[in-house]
Design a protein around this motif. Sequence first.
Motif, mmCIF file in Angstrom:
data_model
loop_
_atom_site.group_PDB
_atom_site.id
_atom_site.type_symbol
_atom_site.label_atom_id
_atom_site.label_comp_id
_atom_site.label_asym_id
_atom_site.label_seq_id
_atom_site.Cartn_x
_atom_site.Cartn_y
_atom_site.Cartn_z
ATOM 1 N N HIS A 1 0.861 -1.183 0.000
ATOM 2 C CA HIS A 1 0.000 0.000 0.000
ATOM 3 C C HIS A 1 0.903 1.240 0.000
ATOM 4 C CE1 HIS A 1 -2.799 2.993 1.502
ATOM 5 N NE2 HIS A 1 -3.797 2.135 1.323
ATOM 6 N N PRO A 2 0.598 2.249 -0.806
ATOM 7 C CA PRO A 2 1.505 3.393 -0.894
ATOM 8 C C PRO A 2 1.645 4.174 0.406
ATOM 9 C CG PRO A 2 -0.504 3.742 -2.189
ATOM 10 C CD PRO A 2 -0.529 2.324 -1.722
ATOM 11 N N GLN A 3 0.651 4.092 1.273
ATOM 12 C CA GLN A 3 0.719 4.859 2.519
ATOM 13 C C GLN A 3 1.045 3.959 3.717
ATOM 14 O OE1 GLN A 3 -2.792 7.208 3.010
ATOM 15 N NE2 GLN A 3 -2.252 7.838 5.087
ATOM 16 N N TYR A 4 0.440 2.792 3.755
ATOM 17 C CA TYR A 4 0.660 1.852 4.875
ATOM 18 C C TYR A 4 1.593 0.749 4.370
ATOM 19 C CZ TYR A 4 -3.515 4.341 6.321
ATOM 20 O OH TYR A 4 -4.409 5.324 6.625
ATOM 21 N N GLU A 5 2.888 0.931 4.571
ATOM 22 C CA GLU A 5 3.841 0.043 3.893
ATOM 23 C C GLU A 5 3.891 -1.377 4.462
ATOM 24 O OE1 GLU A 5 5.883 0.956 7.348
ATOM 25 O OE2 GLU A 5 6.838 -0.415 5.953
ATOM 26 N N ASN A 6 3.183 -1.614 5.576
ATOM 27 C CA ASN A 6 3.122 -2.987 6.099
ATOM 28 C C ASN A 6 1.861 -3.721 5.626
ATOM 29 O OD1 ASN A 6 1.447 -1.343 7.692
ATOM 30 N ND2 ASN A 6 1.588 -2.728 9.435
ATOM 31 N N VAL A 7 1.103 -3.079 4.724
ATOM 32 C CA VAL A 7 -0.100 -3.729 4.171
ATOM 33 C C VAL A 7 0.134 -4.009 2.693
ATOM 34 C CG1 VAL A 7 -2.576 -3.499 3.718
ATOM 35 C CG2 VAL A 7 -1.584 -2.499 5.797
ATOM 36 N N PHE A 8 -0.114 -5.251 2.290
ATOM 37 C CA PHE A 8 0.094 -5.654 0.896
ATOM 38 C C PHE A 8 -1.234 -6.080 0.287
ATOM 39 C CE2 PHE A 8 4.722 -5.750 0.666
ATOM 40 C CZ PHE A 8 5.039 -5.573 2.007
ATOM 41 N N VAL A 9 -1.405 -5.734 -0.979
ATOM 42 C CA VAL A 9 -2.610 -6.145 -1.702
ATOM 43 C C VAL A 9 -2.177 -7.093 -2.818
ATOM 44 C CG1 VAL A 9 -4.493 -5.341 -3.191
ATOM 45 C CG2 VAL A 9 -3.845 -4.010 -1.166
ATOM 46 N N VAL A 10 -2.824 -8.257 -2.875
ATOM 47 C CA VAL A 10 -2.443 -9.262 -3.868
ATOM 48 C C VAL A 10 -3.721 -9.834 -4.474
ATOM 49 C CG1 VAL A 10 -1.027 -11.289 -4.319
ATOM 50 C CG2 VAL A 10 -0.477 -9.829 -2.367
ATOM 51 N N THR A 11 -4.049 -9.374 -5.650
ATOM 52 C CA THR A 11 -5.298 -9.814 -6.266
ATOM 53 C C THR A 11 -5.290 -9.498 -7.771
ATOM 54 O OG1 THR A 11 -7.709 -9.738 -6.104
ATOM 55 C CG2 THR A 11 -6.557 -7.638 -5.859
ATOM 56 N N GLY A 12 -6.408 -9.813 -8.430
ATOM 57 C CA GLY A 12 -6.553 -9.450 -9.847
ATOM 58 C C GLY A 12 -5.921 -10.453 -10.796
ATOM 59 N N HIS A 13 -5.815 -11.697 -10.375
ATOM 60 C CA HIS A 13 -5.188 -12.704 -11.231
ATOM 61 C C HIS A 13 -6.136 -13.211 -12.321
ATOM 62 C CE1 HIS A 13 -2.540 -12.576 -7.749
ATOM 63 N NE2 HIS A 13 -1.639 -13.241 -8.434
ATOM 64 N N TYR A 14 -7.321 -12.686 -12.349
ATOM 65 C CA TYR A 14 -8.336 -12.959 -13.380
ATOM 66 C C TYR A 14 -8.425 -14.452 -13.710
ATOM 67 C CZ TYR A 14 -11.172 -12.445 -17.579
ATOM 68 O OH TYR A 14 -12.161 -12.575 -18.521
ATOM 69 N N ARG A 15 -8.051 -14.841 -14.947
ATOM 70 C CA ARG A 15 -8.271 -16.241 -15.334
ATOM 71 C C ARG A 15 -7.012 -17.091 -15.169
ATOM 72 N NH1 ARG A 15 -9.838 -16.378 -21.494
ATOM 73 N NH2 ARG A 15 -8.424 -18.131 -21.642
ATOM 74 N N ASN A 16 -5.998 -16.550 -14.472
ATOM 75 C CA ASN A 16 -4.736 -17.284 -14.338
ATOM 76 C C ASN A 16 -4.252 -17.425 -12.902
ATOM 77 O OD1 ASN A 16 -4.004 -18.080 -17.054
ATOM 78 N ND2 ASN A 16 -4.013 -15.885 -17.484
ATOM 79 N N GLY A 17 -5.165 -17.332 -11.966
ATOM 80 C CA GLY A 17 -4.755 -17.375 -10.561
ATOM 81 C C GLY A 17 -4.222 -18.730 -10.132
ATOM 82 N N ILE A 18 -4.693 -19.795 -10.732
ATOM 83 C CA ILE A 18 -4.190 -21.123 -10.354
ATOM 84 C C ILE A 18 -2.759 -21.243 -10.900
ATOM 85 C CG2 ILE A 18 -4.635 -23.613 -10.382
ATOM 86 C CD1 ILE A 18 -6.916 -21.815 -9.096
ATOM 87 N N LEU A 19 -2.619 -20.903 -12.172
ATOM 88 C CA LEU A 19 -1.292 -20.920 -12.796
ATOM 89 C C LEU A 19 -0.302 -20.053 -12.029
ATOM 90 C CD1 LEU A 19 0.760 -21.267 -15.162
ATOM 91 C CD2 LEU A 19 -0.406 -19.379 -16.311
ATOM 92 N N LEU A 20 -0.716 -18.853 -11.643
ATOM 93 C CA LEU A 20 0.219 -17.895 -11.044
ATOM 94 C C LEU A 20 0.393 -18.075 -9.531
ATOM 95 C CD1 LEU A 20 -0.973 -14.787 -13.073
ATOM 96 C CD2 LEU A 20 1.273 -15.869 -13.270
ATOM 97 N N SER A 21 -0.334 -19.033 -8.947
ATOM 98 C CA SER A 21 -0.330 -19.129 -7.478
ATOM 99 C C SER A 21 1.063 -19.406 -6.916
ATOM 100 C CB SER A 21 -1.316 -20.204 -7.011
ATOM 101 O OG SER A 21 -0.976 -21.470 -7.567
ATOM 102 N N ALA A 22 1.791 -20.344 -7.517
ATOM 103 C CA ALA A 22 3.083 -20.738 -6.931
ATOM 104 C C ALA A 22 4.042 -19.549 -6.914
ATOM 105 C CB ALA A 22 3.683 -21.900 -7.718
ATOM 106 N N ILE A 23 4.154 -18.832 -8.016
ATOM 107 C CA ILE A 23 5.115 -17.727 -8.062
ATOM 108 C C ILE A 23 4.623 -16.546 -7.219
ATOM 109 C CG2 ILE A 23 4.322 -16.477 -10.147
ATOM 110 C CD1 ILE A 23 7.959 -17.333 -9.291
ATOM 111 N N THR A 24 3.312 -16.370 -7.139
ATOM 112 C CA THR A 24 2.793 -15.267 -6.323
ATOM 113 C C THR A 24 3.184 -15.469 -4.865
ATOM 114 O OG1 THR A 24 0.957 -14.930 -7.853
ATOM 115 C CG2 THR A 24 0.711 -13.985 -5.663
#
Length: 373
Positions: free
Chosen positions: A317-340
């Motif tokens: 998060h640009p203001q709260y640097e200890n908060v992370f947002v991880v989303t929007g993998h659309y139709r490839n979230g299973i594929l991208l899960s390991a590297i994410t």
Amino acid sequence: MDVLIVGGGIIGSSIAFELAKRGASVVVIERGELAQEASSAAAGMLGAHSEFSTDHPLLPLALASQAAFPAVIAELRELTNIEVGWNEAGMLKLATTMEEYEKLTEHYEFWRRIQPQHVRWLTSKEVADIERNVRNEYGAMYTIDQQVNAKQLSVAFAHGAMAKGARVLPYTEVYDFIFERERVVGVKTTSGTLYAERIVIACGAWTPMLAEKLRLSLHMYPVKGECVSVTTETPLLQTTVFAKNGCYIVPKANNRLIIGASAIAHSFAKTVQTCSVQHLLARAMQIVPAIAHSTFEKAWAGIRPQTKDGMPYIGAHPQYENVFVVTGHYRNGILLSAITGTIVSDMLERKDVPFDMTPFSLTRKEEGHALHH
Ligand SMILES: Cc1cc2nc3c(=O)[nH]c(=O)nc-3n(C[C@H](O)[C@H](O)[C@H](O)COP(=O)(O)OP(=O)(O)OC[C@H]3O[C@@H](n4cnc5c(N)ncnc54)[C@H](O)[C@@H]3O)c2cc1C
């Protein structure tokens, strides 16, 4: 607690697994059951090759994730005993019209240039030799695009994390954050408050609702995907068959075939329309006529998290640097899960990430990512 992860889909669970392996104390908070949303609706294709035909910013991540899976799955099996339906038979892409033929040729040429060992052009006779139940069409074989049972893989990530000491709190919804001196120090949940040093928001299509509480507008929208499954007495397919018209047929254990998928933007309703079922089955029967004699099993819908520019959000998060947002993998979230899981763990540990992450940052220069003032 070191890290609190909101969302028990495949993305939250893969992050939990990697962090727990690295020795962090991790809690996953899920408002329902593990993998109850998109991650259980998915067909489970790990289509690093079949999904991309240009130098897309996600391509290096997709290839790295695909390459990581054999080891990750072996590790999860060892830790959890969960069978994730790993299938390495490959992906057969088909062209059913002249226009599709041209697109498939482009796709094939892209991969022939960069990874010729993993792609093979097929005449209609060669297609029939590989899959005798597929109607004669031209095709291209992507030999290393594997597939899994998406729900089982998601649950295996969560159980793998638990085997490494993580805790999962199901039926607990996060509805707000706790602030102290301009810092986020915890979350308010339906079961009380929880404090953590770092917080990861991985709520799939529902992430914008929580991000709003942190004055962050994410340009995201839900895209409903409907699927059907049928069963047959004997196996009809070995490989995943993906027609350029968007229809895919994925063979699963026990002679099940998953047929997908529709794409209905801006819908959170997990209802399945009759016309979608009809359309999916008609397209599947066009490719594999013997599906006409299969037994209908069920239909379902899941909500894919899509972003306006098609890139996931992975960053602080640009203001709260200890908060992370991880989303929007659309139709490839299973594929991208390991590297994410690996990338986000590196980010949390302030390590260098071996990919260009600027296209996925929360502050990227794409209209609509501004903070509210
Ligand atoms: C029909 C269909 C087919 C697909 N096929 C494939 C495929 O073949 N290959 C592929 O790679 N991808 C596929 N996908 C995409 C993939 O399913 C998604 O990209 C992936 O599941 C997203 O995972 P996620 O963890 O971000 O979201 P989700 O799985 O939706 O998980 C988010 C979780 O957060 C929880 N949550 C939300 N808000 C809160 C809150 N406030 N408090 C606590 N918990 C909360 C939800 O209950 C949910 O469990 C498909 C998707 C669909 C719908």
